[in-house]
Design an enzyme around this catalytic site. Structure first.
Site, PDB file in Angstrom:
ATOM      1  N   ARG A  92       0.830  -1.216   0.000  1.00 22.47           N
ATOM      2  CA  ARG A  92       0.000   0.000   0.000  1.00 22.47           C
ATOM      3  C   ARG A  92       0.861   1.261   0.000  1.00 22.47           C
ATOM      4  O   ARG A  92       0.990   1.946  -1.005  1.00 22.47           O
ATOM      5  CB  ARG A  92      -0.939  -0.034   1.220  1.00 22.47           C
ATOM      6  N   ASP A  93       1.511   1.532   1.114  1.00 23.97           N
ATOM      7  CA  ASP A  93       2.283   2.776   1.217  1.00 23.97           C
ATOM      8  C   ASP A  93       3.405   2.785   0.184  1.00 23.97           C
ATOM      9  O   ASP A  93       3.731   3.816  -0.402  1.00 23.97           O
ATOM     10  CB  ASP A  93       2.875   2.884   2.636  1.00 23.97           C
ATOM     11  N   HIS A 128       5.998   4.463  12.536  1.00 22.23           N
ATOM     12  CA  HIS A 128       5.929   4.387  11.067  1.00 22.23           C
ATOM     13  C   HIS A 128       6.892   5.454  10.544  1.00 22.23           C
ATOM     14  O   HIS A 128       6.571   6.643  10.554  1.00 22.23           O
ATOM     15  CB  HIS A 128       4.475   4.658  10.647  1.00 22.23           C
ATOM     16  N   HIS A 185       9.530   7.034   7.777  1.00 22.56           N
ATOM     17  CA  HIS A 185      10.121   7.138   6.428  1.00 22.56           C
ATOM     18  C   HIS A 185      11.605   7.445   6.606  1.00 22.56           C
ATOM     19  O   HIS A 185      12.025   8.013   7.621  1.00 22.56           O
ATOM     20  CB  HIS A 185       9.382   8.209   5.624  1.00 22.56           C
ATOM     21  N   CYS A 245       4.837   9.299   0.107  1.00 20.68           N
ATOM     22  CA  CYS A 245       3.432   9.700   0.108  1.00 20.68           C
ATOM     23  C   CYS A 245       3.224  10.697  -1.023  1.00 20.68           C
ATOM     24  O   CYS A 245       3.985  11.650  -1.152  1.00 20.68           O
ATOM     25  CB  CYS A 245       3.069  10.325   1.458  1.00 20.68           C
ATOM     26  N   ASN A 291       9.171   4.202   3.210  1.00 17.99           N
ATOM     27  CA  ASN A 291       9.313   3.769   4.604  1.00 17.99           C
ATOM     28  C   ASN A 291      10.665   3.111   4.774  1.00 17.99           C
ATOM     29  O   ASN A 291      11.249   2.618   3.817  1.00 17.99           O
ATOM     30  CB  ASN A 291       8.267   2.701   4.927  1.00 17.99           C
TER      31      ASN A 291
HETATM   32  C1  LIG Z   1     -10.362  11.379   1.293  1.00 21.26           C
HETATM   33  C2  LIG Z   1     -10.778  11.807  -0.100  1.00 21.26           C
HETATM   34  C3  LIG Z   1     -11.609  10.720  -0.748  1.00 21.26           C
HETATM   35  C4  LIG Z   1     -11.576  13.070   0.016  1.00 21.26           C
HETATM   36  O1  LIG Z   1     -11.713  13.647  -1.282  1.00 21.26           O
HETATM   37  P1  LIG Z   1     -12.815  14.718  -1.596  1.00 21.26           P
HETATM   38  O2  LIG Z   1     -12.645  15.140  -3.027  1.00 21.26           O
HETATM   39  O3  LIG Z   1     -12.780  15.791  -0.543  1.00 21.26           O
HETATM   40  O4  LIG Z   1     -14.096  13.828  -1.376  1.00 21.26           O
HETATM   41  P2  LIG Z   1     -15.595  13.984  -1.723  1.00 21.26           P
HETATM   42  O5  LIG Z   1     -16.350  13.274  -0.639  1.00 21.26           O
HETATM   43  O6  LIG Z   1     -15.921  15.422  -2.037  1.00 21.26           O
HETATM   44  O7  LIG Z   1     -15.732  13.153  -3.068  1.00 21.26           O
HETATM   45  C5  LIG Z   1     -15.141  13.548  -4.286  1.00 21.26           C
HETATM   46  C6  LIG Z   1     -15.115  12.363  -5.236  1.00 21.26           C
HETATM   47  O8  LIG Z   1     -14.337  11.297  -4.701  1.00 21.26           O
HETATM   48  C7  LIG Z   1     -15.156  10.133  -4.545  1.00 21.26           C
HETATM   49  N1  LIG Z   1     -14.760   9.457  -3.325  1.00 21.26           N
HETATM   50  C8  LIG Z   1     -14.824   9.931  -2.062  1.00 21.26           C
HETATM   51  N2  LIG Z   1     -14.344   9.028  -1.211  1.00 21.26           N
HETATM   52  C9  LIG Z   1     -13.968   7.962  -1.935  1.00 21.26           C
HETATM   53  C10 LIG Z   1     -13.415   6.708  -1.602  1.00 21.26           C
HETATM   54  N3  LIG Z   1     -13.128   6.371  -0.346  1.00 21.26           N
HETATM   55  N4  LIG Z   1     -13.139   5.838  -2.593  1.00 21.26           N
HETATM   56  C11 LIG Z   1     -13.419   6.168  -3.875  1.00 21.26           C
HETATM   57  N5  LIG Z   1     -13.936   7.335  -4.261  1.00 21.26           N
HETATM   58  C12 LIG Z   1     -14.220   8.222  -3.278  1.00 21.26           C
HETATM   59  C13 LIG Z   1     -16.578  10.648  -4.486  1.00 21.26           C
HETATM   60  O9  LIG Z   1     -17.475   9.638  -4.842  1.00 21.26           O
HETATM   61  C14 LIG Z   1     -16.514  11.774  -5.485  1.00 21.26           C
HETATM   62  O10 LIG Z   1     -16.494  11.215  -6.788  1.00 21.26           O
HETATM   63  P3  LIG Z   1     -17.086  12.039  -8.049  1.00 21.26           P
HETATM   64  O11 LIG Z   1     -18.499  12.343  -7.663  1.00 21.26           O
HETATM   65  O12 LIG Z   1     -16.227  13.281  -8.180  1.00 21.26           O
HETATM   66  O13 LIG Z   1     -16.923  11.078  -9.180  1.00 21.26           O
HETATM   67  C15 LIG Z   1      -9.536  12.099  -0.972  1.00 21.26           C
HETATM   68  O14 LIG Z   1      -8.871  13.205  -0.444  1.00 21.26           O
HETATM   69  C16 LIG Z   1      -8.595  10.929  -1.050  1.00 21.26           C
HETATM   70  O15 LIG Z   1      -8.914   9.869  -1.553  1.00 21.26           O
HETATM   71  N6  LIG Z   1      -7.369  11.120  -0.568  1.00 21.26           N
HETATM   72  C17 LIG Z   1      -6.410  10.040  -0.618  1.00 21.26           C
HETATM   73  C18 LIG Z   1      -5.251  10.376   0.195  1.00 21.26           C
HETATM   74  C19 LIG Z   1      -4.301   9.214   0.249  1.00 21.26           C
HETATM   75  O16 LIG Z   1      -4.586   8.085  -0.077  1.00 21.26           O
HETATM   76  N7  LIG Z   1      -3.080   9.542   0.700  1.00 21.26           N
HETATM   77  C20 LIG Z   1      -2.079   8.558   0.894  1.00 21.26           C
HETATM   78  C21 LIG Z   1      -2.391   7.676   2.065  1.00 21.26           C
HETATM   79  S1  LIG Z   1      -2.010   8.429   3.627  1.00 21.26           S
HETATM   80  C22 LIG Z   1      -0.352   8.092   3.831  1.00 21.26           C
HETATM   81  O17 LIG Z   1       0.276   7.548   2.958  1.00 21.26           O
HETATM   82  C23 LIG Z   1       0.277   8.402   5.143  1.00 21.26           C
HETATM   83  C24 LIG Z   1       0.476   7.180   6.010  1.00 21.26           C
HETATM   84  C25 LIG Z   1      -0.853   6.558   6.429  1.00 21.26           C
HETATM   85  O18 LIG Z   1       1.196   6.178   5.336  1.00 21.26           O
HETATM   86  C26 LIG Z   1       1.243   7.586   7.277  1.00 21.26           C
HETATM   87  C27 LIG Z   1       2.384   8.567   7.020  1.00 21.26           C
HETATM   88  O19 LIG Z   1       3.457   8.173   6.565  1.00 21.26           O
HETATM   89  O20 LIG Z   1       2.150   9.736   7.275  1.00 21.26           O
END
Ligand SMILES: CC(C)(COP(=O)([O-])OP(=O)([O-])OC[C@H]1O[C@@H](n2cnc3c(N)ncnc32)[C@H](O)[C@@H]1OP(=O)([O-])[O-])[C@@H](O)C(=O)NCCC(=O)NCCSC(=O)C[C@@](C)(O)CC(=O)[O-]
Length: 304
Positions: free
Chosen positions: A16-17, A208, A210, A241, A250
């Site tokens: 995933r990450d 966690h 990096h 990320c 990581n």
């Molecule tokens: C959170 C949202 C969805 C908000 O995104 P948004 O645009 O604010 O959401 P929304 O509710 O306004 O929806 C917009 C569109 O997204 C769709 N939607 C809404 N939710 C979903 C969903 N769950 N799955 C699929 N589709 C989704 C929704 O249906 C809509 O589709 P449209 O009508 O435009 O076709 C967006 O910002 C997002 O997906 N962000 C992803 C961020 C991400 O994955 N980042 C990396 C992971 S975190 C990380 O790596 C850090 C970590 C954990 O490892 C720890 C560290 O190291 O820090």
């Protein structure tokens, strides 16, 4: 000398990450094969994919297909990220053993990563946690930018504790302290960890890290000194990320296992098989593993 834990559990977050940041789409079958190779290496906790918006993170768009393709093995916990109820609803039919919600200690990062404030993120997670618990699924919480943020700079321990309390308030079971951009050094990491440990039991706190600035192993050691015995690592050092520009992957699972082996700490992981998994996915990506241990052991094999 402090007593270090006798056993450490690693969650390999590589599928995933690690892969989320790759521009070229990795085939679903290769992702599933990586998960299987991690199992064969002895990993019993694997973060498989994320149910986030495919517009935001296209590499994870095959989330359900990956979950369907993995060979479920007994005793393995397969986890997935779910940022909101939509994500959870999509994830549940794929039978994750655990879900991960992810908040940040930094307002700016929260906005960039999940398009909402910290307070709004907690509001969104609350029903996710409730629904997950209603189906018997454990919830891990990741707390990004626990020591530094790509947009805000230094993050202090008070900011961390504030979000730890918010996560605890909505019932998040486990708290992962994440140094998203790898700027943490041992004392800073310990200060952030201390705040998590004020509110969560030792067994429910993880690190966690990096490795952007090469500090991750030192930071893990600093956590071991505190008794922390759960860490996220990424095979081959994959990743970064998408919303933390310049952040590398990581800390590599191989590097951590090598250090833990040297310290006599049990992980249940076979380093040679782990190196195989790292070599496999690095081959798919067309580059050598980032893991120093992975590269060294592969070179040793080639020379033998
Ligand atoms: C959170 C949202 C969805 C908000 O995104 P948004 O645009 O604010 O959401 P929304 O509710 O306004 O929806 C917009 C569109 O997204 C769709 N939607 C809404 N939710 C979903 C969903 N769950 N799955 C699929 N589709 C989704 C929704 O249906 C809509 O589709 P449209 O009508 O435009 O076709 C967006 O910002 C997002 O997906 N962000 C992803 C961020 C991400 O994955 N980042 C990396 C992971 S975190 C990380 O790596 C850090 C970590 C954990 O490892 C720890 C560290 O190291 O820090």
């Amino acid at each position: 000398m402090s007593t270090l834990p006798s056993r450490v559990t690693l969650v390999d977050v590589g599928p995933r990450d690690g892969l989320q940041n790759e521009k070229e789409l990795v085939a679903t079958e290769h992702k599933a094969q990586l998960v299987e190779m991690l199992y064969l290496a002895g990993l019993r906790e694997i973060e498989v994919t994320s149910f986030v918006s495919p517009k935001w993170v296209p590499q994870m768009a095959d989330n359900a297909a990956v979950m369907a393709a993995i060979k479920r093995q007994p005793g393995v916990r397969y986890s997935v990220l779910t940022p909101n109820l939509k994500g959870l609803e999509a994830a549940l039919p794929t039978r994750p053993d655990e879900i991960v919600v992810f908040a940040a200690a930094s307002e700016a990062f929260s906005q960039k990563n999940i398009n909402c404030s910290i307070a709004e993120s907690i509001e969104r997670f609350a029903p996710v946690v409730e629904a997950a618990h209603a189906t018997g699924i454990k919830v891990r919480g990741a707390l990004s930018c626990a020591v530094g943020c790509p947009y805000e700079g230094d993050i202090n321990a008070d900011q961390v504790e504030r979000v730890v309390l918010l996560m605890k308030g909505i019932g998040v079971d486990h708290l992962g302290v994440a140094d998203t951009i790898g700027v943490g050094t041992p004392r800073k990491i310990q200060a952030a960890m201390e705040r998590a440990l004020k509110h969560y039991p030792l067994v429910e706190v993880s690190g966690h890290f990096h490795d952007t600035y090469g500090q991750a192993l030192a930071n893990i050691y600093a956590c071991l000194e505190m008794g922390v015995h759960n860490f996220d690592t990424s095979v081959a050092g994959l990743g970064g990320c998408p919303y933390a520009k310049g952040a590398t992957g990581n800390v590599a699972s191989e590097d951590v296992v090598f250090m833990l082996n040297g310290l006599g700490i049990e992980t249940g992981i076979d380093i040679d098989k782990l190196v195989d998994a790292g070599a496999f996915i690095s081959g798919v990506l067309g580059r050598p593993p980032v893991s120093r241990v992975g590269r060294a052991l592969l070179a040793k094999r080639a020379a033998a």
